[in-house]
Scaffold this active site. Structure first.
Site, PDB file in Angstrom:
ATOM      1  CG  ASN A  95      -0.452   0.011   2.481  1.00 20.86           C
ATOM      2  OD1 ASN A  95       0.745  -0.532   2.671  1.00 20.86           O
ATOM      3  ND2 ASN A  95      -1.153   0.283   3.373  1.00 20.86           N
ATOM      4  CG  HIS A 235      -3.719  -7.800  10.502  1.00 23.64           C
ATOM      5  ND1 HIS A 235      -4.846  -8.045   9.907  1.00 23.64           N
ATOM      6  CD2 HIS A 235      -3.044  -6.893   9.676  1.00 23.64           C
ATOM      7  CE1 HIS A 235      -5.186  -7.284   8.899  1.00 23.64           C
ATOM      8  NE2 HIS A 235      -3.885  -6.577   8.592  1.00 23.64           N
ATOM      9  CG  ASN A 281      -8.636  -1.733  10.097  1.00 24.65           C
ATOM     10  OD1 ASN A 281      -9.184  -2.685  10.656  1.00 24.65           O
ATOM     11  ND2 ASN A 281      -8.872  -1.227   8.863  1.00 24.65           N
ATOM     12  CG  ASP A 308      -0.182  -4.510  10.357  1.00 24.16           C
ATOM     13  OD1 ASP A 308       0.186  -4.097   9.359  1.00 24.16           O
ATOM     14  OD2 ASP A 308      -1.442  -4.506  10.842  1.00 24.16           O
TER      15      ASP A 308
HETATM   16 ZN   LIG Z   1      -3.872  -5.214   7.356  1.00 24.89          ZN
HETATM   17 ZN   LIG Z   2      -0.623  -4.286   7.346  1.00 27.41          ZN
END
Ligand SMILES: [Zn+2]
Ligand SMILES: [Zn+2]
Length: 355
Positions: A95, A235, A281, A308
């Site tokens: 991302n 996650h 998140n 994460d």
């Molecule tokens: Zn994620």
């Molecule tokens: Zn992530």
């Protein structure tokens, strides 16, 4: 360059080793491993009695933010954080801007990683499933796999369409690469900023229910079974997801999952501080979810601990809770949290943790 590490407890799950030994390293290679190695002259000797010596750790879920968001993190600062935390390899998420949906972005990351800290930390790009992570068109997965993508995900967002997940799993299987899902039915999470439960009700904050994760995982496991492909849940945050993955493993499906340190150390009660570092998140969940995750780790339902690691700039997080972006850093604190909250509590042995 020569280095003699004296008397450290060597834990190496690959060779099944867990004993106190001397380790002699020359030019970056292990030359000798024995109960007592005498130091040749001009060797740097480090006394490691009472310390652990383990292979460099791998974090399979890291956001390096470059290209596109260098004010949050760069490949250099991310690799520096990884090295400080004991990680010598990271998988970076797509991302970015542009997203990792093109061979040129993979090459860019590989080149930057080679220059950062002289390549001390290896960076393995995880490419996007769809072009621009928009969920509309499948990315050129063959080209990306050839360029060096180790897996595919639209992380940050889920692969929402069932048809898209099916195609991704089918193509992923052709190249023997897993599809990693940020599991979330986004129609169930609109506007949510924390776990939906007692704490969110008391705080008056909009909730993200655990079921939003579970319905997506349940659907994906069905598609993974149908396509006989490798599926990985990023996650894991709820007891229900641990149960679904357990069930899939009992069935012998190619399903794996990871959990982050924050999801086995903190609950949604941490949000009562309104500290925006507790906003991530999937969100911090209930005590029951934390307990189920610890059981999942003990019993091997959860395969991997990943951070994460998702940094933001200071000013982006210095806002009201609702307005803050999701995500916190994790590379530098992961091992400490794991030792304190999993090993000292008896959930895992040190050997299992390293493994
Ligand atoms: Zn994620
Ligand atoms: Zn992530």
């Amino acid at each position: 360059m020569e280095l003699l590490l004296k008397g450290g407890r060597i834990i190496d799950p690959v060779s099944g080793r867990d004993e106190s030994l001397d380790l002699y390293i020359r030019d970056g290679r292990i030359e000798k491993l024995a109960s007592s190695v005498s130091a040749p002259s001009a060797v740097q000797v480090v006394d490691l009695k009472g310390k652990i010596v383990a292979p460099g750790f791998i974090d399979m879920h890291v956001h390096l933010r470059e290209p596109g968001f260098e004010h949050k993190e760069t490949i250099l600062t991310g690799c520096t954080a990884a090295a400080a935390g004991g990680f010598t390899a990271v998988c970076c998420m797509p991302n970015t801007n542009p997203a990792i949906d093109d061979e040129s972005v993979i090459k860019f990351i590989q080149n930057k990683a080679r220059l950062a800290l002289n390549g001390l930390v290896e960076v393995y790009p995880v490419a996007a499933v769809t072009v621009g992570r928009k969920g509309e068109h499948l990315a050129p997965l063959a080209e990306l796999a050839t360029a060096g993508a180790v897996a595919f995900t639209d992380d940050g967002d889920p692969v929402s369409e069932g048809e898209m997940m099916r195609r991704a799993l089918e193509y992923g299987a052709m190249f023997n690469k897993p599809i990693i899902q940020h599991a979330q039915d986004t129609s169930l999470t609109k506007g949510g900023v924390m776990n939906e439960g007692f704490a969110s009700t008391e705080l008056g904050l909009a909730g993200i229910p655990g079921v939003a994760e579970e319905v997506m995982v349940a659907r994906d496991i069905k598609i993974a079974e149908f396509t006989d492909a490798q599926y990985h849940v990023a996650h894991v945050s709820t007891a229900g997801t641990v149960a679904l993955v357990h069930e899939a493993k009992v069935k012998g499906l190619k399903v794996s999952c990871e959990v982050t340190p924050h999801h086995f150390t903190l609950t949604h009660d941490a949000v009562r501080s309104y500290d925006t570092n507790t906003k991530m998140n999937p969100p911090l969940r209930s005590q029951e979810d934390v307990e189920a995750i610890r059981v999942g780790l003990r019993e091997g339902t959860i395969d991997v601990i990943a951070t994460d690691h998702a940094p933001h700039s200071f000013d982006e997080k210095q806002v009201e809770f609702q307005a803050a972006p999701f995500g916190i850093v994790g590379l530098e604190t992961a091992i400490g949290l794991c030792v304190t909250r999993l090993v000292r509590t008896g959930d895992l042995t040190l050997y299992q943790l390293v493994e």
